[in-house]
Scaffold this motif. Structure first.
Motif, PDB file in Angstrom:
ATOM      1  N   ASP A  22       0.811  -1.223   0.000  1.00 31.08           N
ATOM      2  CA  ASP A  22       0.000   0.000   0.000  1.00 31.08           C
ATOM      3  C   ASP A  22       0.845   1.273   0.000  1.00 31.08           C
ATOM      4  O   ASP A  22       0.290   2.371   0.050  1.00 31.08           O
ATOM      5  CB  ASP A  22      -0.918   0.002   1.219  1.00 31.08           C
ATOM      6  CG  ASP A  22      -2.135   0.895   1.041  1.00 31.08           C
ATOM      7  OD1 ASP A  22      -2.861   0.723   0.052  1.00 31.08           O
ATOM      8  OD2 ASP A  22      -2.339   1.793   1.890  1.00 31.08           O
ATOM      9  N   GLY A  23       2.167   1.138   0.009  1.00 34.21           N
ATOM     10  CA  GLY A  23       3.032   2.313   0.000  1.00 34.21           C
ATOM     11  C   GLY A  23       3.209   2.962   1.346  1.00 34.21           C
ATOM     12  O   GLY A  23       3.742   4.068   1.450  1.00 34.21           O
ATOM     13  N   ARG A  24       2.784   2.303   2.432  1.00 32.78           N
ATOM     14  CA  ARG A  24       2.917   2.876   3.776  1.00 32.78           C
ATOM     15  C   ARG A  24       4.075   2.260   4.559  1.00 32.78           C
ATOM     16  O   ARG A  24       4.267   2.548   5.737  1.00 32.78           O
ATOM     17  CB  ARG A  24       1.625   2.680   4.572  1.00 32.78           C
ATOM     18  CG  ARG A  24       0.416   3.331   3.944  1.00 32.78           C
ATOM     19  CD  ARG A  24      -0.756   3.300   4.883  1.00 32.78           C
ATOM     20  NE  ARG A  24      -2.001   3.043   4.184  1.00 32.78           N
ATOM     21  CZ  ARG A  24      -3.176   2.904   4.781  1.00 32.78           C
ATOM     22  NH1 ARG A  24      -3.256   2.989   6.099  1.00 32.78           N
ATOM     23  NH2 ARG A  24      -4.270   2.662   4.087  1.00 32.78           N
ATOM     24  N   GLY A  25       4.823   1.407   3.914  1.00 33.88           N
ATOM     25  CA  GLY A  25       5.984   0.786   4.530  1.00 33.88           C
ATOM     26  C   GLY A  25       7.015   0.471   3.469  1.00 33.88           C
ATOM     27  O   GLY A  25       6.684   0.362   2.282  1.00 33.88           O
ATOM     28  N   SER A  26       8.262   0.336   3.878  1.00 35.86           N
ATOM     29  CA  SER A  26       9.352   0.065   2.933  1.00 35.86           C
ATOM     30  C   SER A  26       9.792  -1.391   3.027  1.00 35.86           C
ATOM     31  O   SER A  26       9.504  -2.091   4.014  1.00 35.86           O
ATOM     32  CB  SER A  26      10.537   0.980   3.224  1.00 35.86           C
ATOM     33  OG  SER A  26      11.128   0.646   4.469  1.00 35.86           O
ATOM     34  N   VAL A  27      10.508  -1.830   2.014  1.00 39.84           N
ATOM     35  CA  VAL A  27      11.060  -3.175   2.017  1.00 39.84           C
ATOM     36  C   VAL A  27      12.051  -3.342   3.165  1.00 39.84           C
ATOM     37  O   VAL A  27      12.133  -4.400   3.797  1.00 39.84           O
ATOM     38  CB  VAL A  27      11.724  -3.494   0.665  1.00 39.84           C
ATOM     39  CG1 VAL A  27      12.434  -4.847   0.716  1.00 39.84           C
ATOM     40  CG2 VAL A  27      10.691  -3.495  -0.453  1.00 39.84           C
ATOM     41  N   GLY A  28      12.795  -2.283   3.451  1.00 37.40           N
ATOM     42  CA  GLY A  28      13.749  -2.323   4.556  1.00 37.40           C
ATOM     43  C   GLY A  28      13.056  -2.527   5.890  1.00 37.40           C
ATOM     44  O   GLY A  28      13.526  -3.293   6.742  1.00 37.40           O
ATOM     45  N   GLU A  29      11.934  -1.841   6.097  1.00 42.93           N
ATOM     46  CA  GLU A  29      11.175  -2.015   7.341  1.00 42.93           C
ATOM     47  C   GLU A  29      10.602  -3.425   7.432  1.00 42.93           C
ATOM     48  O   GLU A  29      10.554  -4.022   8.508  1.00 42.93           O
ATOM     49  CB  GLU A  29      10.044  -0.984   7.400  1.00 42.93           C
ATOM     50  CG  GLU A  29      10.523   0.437   7.623  1.00 42.93           C
ATOM     51  CD  GLU A  29       9.389   1.443   7.542  1.00 42.93           C
ATOM     52  OE1 GLU A  29       9.304   2.327   8.420  1.00 42.93           O
ATOM     53  OE2 GLU A  29       8.577   1.349   6.591  1.00 42.93           O
ATOM     54  N   LEU A  30      10.161  -3.953   6.293  1.00 49.07           N
ATOM     55  CA  LEU A  30       9.644  -5.322   6.263  1.00 49.07           C
ATOM     56  C   LEU A  30      10.741  -6.322   6.626  1.00 49.07           C
ATOM     57  O   LEU A  30      10.522  -7.234   7.431  1.00 49.07           O
ATOM     58  CB  LEU A  30       9.096  -5.632   4.867  1.00 49.07           C
ATOM     59  CG  LEU A  30       8.644  -7.081   4.621  1.00 49.07           C
ATOM     60  CD1 LEU A  30       7.487  -7.449   5.534  1.00 49.07           C
ATOM     61  CD2 LEU A  30       8.263  -7.270   3.147  1.00 49.07           C
ATOM     62  N   ALA A  31      11.923  -6.126   6.030  1.00 46.02           N
ATOM     63  CA  ALA A  31      13.042  -7.032   6.307  1.00 46.02           C
ATOM     64  C   ALA A  31      13.433  -6.974   7.778  1.00 46.02           C
ATOM     65  O   ALA A  31      13.740  -8.010   8.394  1.00 46.02           O
ATOM     66  CB  ALA A  31      14.239  -6.670   5.425  1.00 46.02           C
ATOM     67  N   ARG A  32      13.431  -5.785   8.354  1.00 49.68           N
ATOM     68  CA  ARG A  32      13.763  -5.637   9.787  1.00 49.68           C
ATOM     69  C   ARG A  32      12.753  -6.392  10.646  1.00 49.68           C
ATOM     70  O   ARG A  32      13.128  -7.144  11.556  1.00 49.68           O
ATOM     71  CB  ARG A  32      13.767  -4.160  10.171  1.00 49.68           C
ATOM     72  CG  ARG A  32      13.871  -3.905  11.674  1.00 49.68           C
ATOM     73  CD  ARG A  32      13.776  -2.417  12.005  1.00 49.68           C
ATOM     74  NE  ARG A  32      13.703  -2.198  13.445  1.00 49.68           N
ATOM     75  CZ  ARG A  32      12.565  -2.166  14.140  1.00 49.68           C
ATOM     76  NH1 ARG A  32      11.407  -2.338  13.506  1.00 49.68           N
ATOM     77  NH2 ARG A  32      12.579  -1.949  15.442  1.00 49.68           N
ATOM     78  N   LEU A  33      11.461  -6.210  10.370  1.00 50.37           N
ATOM     79  CA  LEU A  33      10.415  -6.874  11.140  1.00 50.37           C
ATOM     80  C   LEU A  33      10.516  -8.384  11.002  1.00 50.37           C
ATOM     81  O   LEU A  33      10.496  -9.119  12.006  1.00 50.37           O
ATOM     82  CB  LEU A  33       9.042  -6.388  10.673  1.00 50.37           C
ATOM     83  CG  LEU A  33       7.818  -7.055  11.305  1.00 50.37           C
ATOM     84  CD1 LEU A  33       7.813  -6.849  12.814  1.00 50.37           C
ATOM     85  CD2 LEU A  33       6.534  -6.514  10.698  1.00 50.37           C
ATOM     86  N   TRP A  34      10.614  -8.869   9.765  1.00 53.81           N
ATOM     87  CA  TRP A  34      10.743 -10.300   9.537  1.00 53.81           C
ATOM     88  C   TRP A  34      11.960 -10.875  10.268  1.00 53.81           C
ATOM     89  O   TRP A  34      11.873 -11.915  10.909  1.00 53.81           O
ATOM     90  CB  TRP A  34      10.873 -10.583   8.042  1.00 53.81           C
ATOM     91  CG  TRP A  34       9.557 -10.699   7.328  1.00 53.81           C
ATOM     92  CD1 TRP A  34       8.315 -10.450   7.837  1.00 53.81           C
ATOM     93  CD2 TRP A  34       9.370 -11.106   5.966  1.00 53.81           C
ATOM     94  NE1 TRP A  34       7.368 -10.663   6.872  1.00 53.81           N
ATOM     95  CE2 TRP A  34       7.976 -11.068   5.719  1.00 53.81           C
ATOM     96  CE3 TRP A  34      10.230 -11.473   4.941  1.00 53.81           C
ATOM     97  CZ2 TRP A  34       7.433 -11.406   4.483  1.00 53.81           C
ATOM     98  CZ3 TRP A  34       9.689 -11.809   3.700  1.00 53.81           C
ATOM     99  CH2 TRP A  34       8.307 -11.780   3.480  1.00 53.81           C
TER     100      TRP A  34
END
Length: 268
Positions: A109-121
């Motif tokens: 949805d454009g409200r988060g970045s791939v980097g933030e996703l990788a950090r969370l995962w």
């Protein structure tokens, strides 16, 4: 449950797909913004708690006169498998396989970045795995004195997951991730605790009944086999963890997050 949720339940209304998507996006965004220590501890808690499912399976398999292949035993073991997921999801701990859908939504949805996703995962996954290792070591150390489960039972459970060849393991992992992604969607749609419990049991017991490789619960199952069965070796554990994790990520990220987001947005 808020007043709007209560009125919706009273009126017999279902949560719309758009509302479910928005709730998932907001939840995913909120998790991305959590502190590192909070995510790690929540992931650790989930990795510990989910181990009760495989432990109960081993106890029931020890007590049962029948084994795998008997319908009653299979259903009983699948229900025991679901217990760990109920403890984790109702307890609001972070589970990697839920985030293969949940945390992908804000990125789409454009409200988060791939980097933030990788950090969370990464943080949740590490917490889950370490928690599973700690649970396994604790149980393996304690079990002999309790005498409630035979080592052979743990080995039998592990064998169900390591007997796949590598391609089958990856494909089966996709199916497990797909179901877990649907679970994240359905739990968000469910409006009552009872409904959520039923959904969690239905989906996770199906994973257990089909013997699909769930990377986090399976981490505990295969580790039990590694510690207690000579037929499970370290290479089996590594192959399982790598391919189950990759399959789970594809299943939740592609077959649920991408498709659900696409059909809701285009439908709107």
């Amino acid at each position: 449950m808020g007043e709007s949720d209560q009125s919706a339940v009273a009126a017999g209304e279902q949560t719309s797909a758009a509302d479910i998507l928005e709730s998932l996006i907001e939840t995913g965004r909120s998790e991305m913004e959590r502190e590192t220590s909070g995510l790690l501890l929540s992931g650790l808690s989930a990795g510990l708690d989910i181990g009760f499912g495989p432990l109960l399976m081993a106890v029931l398999l020890t007590l049962s006169e029948s084994g795998y292949g008997d319908v009653g035993t299979e259903l009983l073991l699948a229900s025991a498998y679901a217990v760990g997921f109920i403890l984790v999801i109702v307890g609001r701990s972070e589970l990697f396989t839920e985030h293969t859908t949940l945390a992908v939504m804000p990125v789409l949805d454009g409200r988060g970045s791939v980097g933030e996703l990788a950090r969370l995962w990464g943080l949740v996954y590490v917490g889950n795995i370490v928690g599973g290792v700690l649970f396994t070591v604790f149980v393996v150390t304690l079990m002999p004195s309790l005498g409630v489960a035979e080592p052979e039972a743990f080995g039998t459970i592990a064998q169900k997951l390591v007997e796949y060849d590598l391609t089958q393991l990856f494909v089966a992992g996709i199916l497990a991730g797909w179901l877990m992604g649907l679970l994240a969607w359905l739990v968000t749609a469910a409006q009552e605790t009872t409904s959520r419990l039923l959904v969690i049991w239905l989906v996770t017991a199906s994973i257990g009944l089909l013997h699909l490789p769930h990377s986090i619960a399976g981490n505990v199952e295969v580790l039990f086999g590694l510690f207690l069965s000579p037929e499970v070796v370290f290479l089996d554990y590594v192959a399982f963890l790598a391919l189950a994790t990759a399959g789970n990520a594809v299943g939740g990220g592609v077959f649920v997050a991408l498709l659900k987001y696409g059909h809701v947005v285009r439908g709107a």
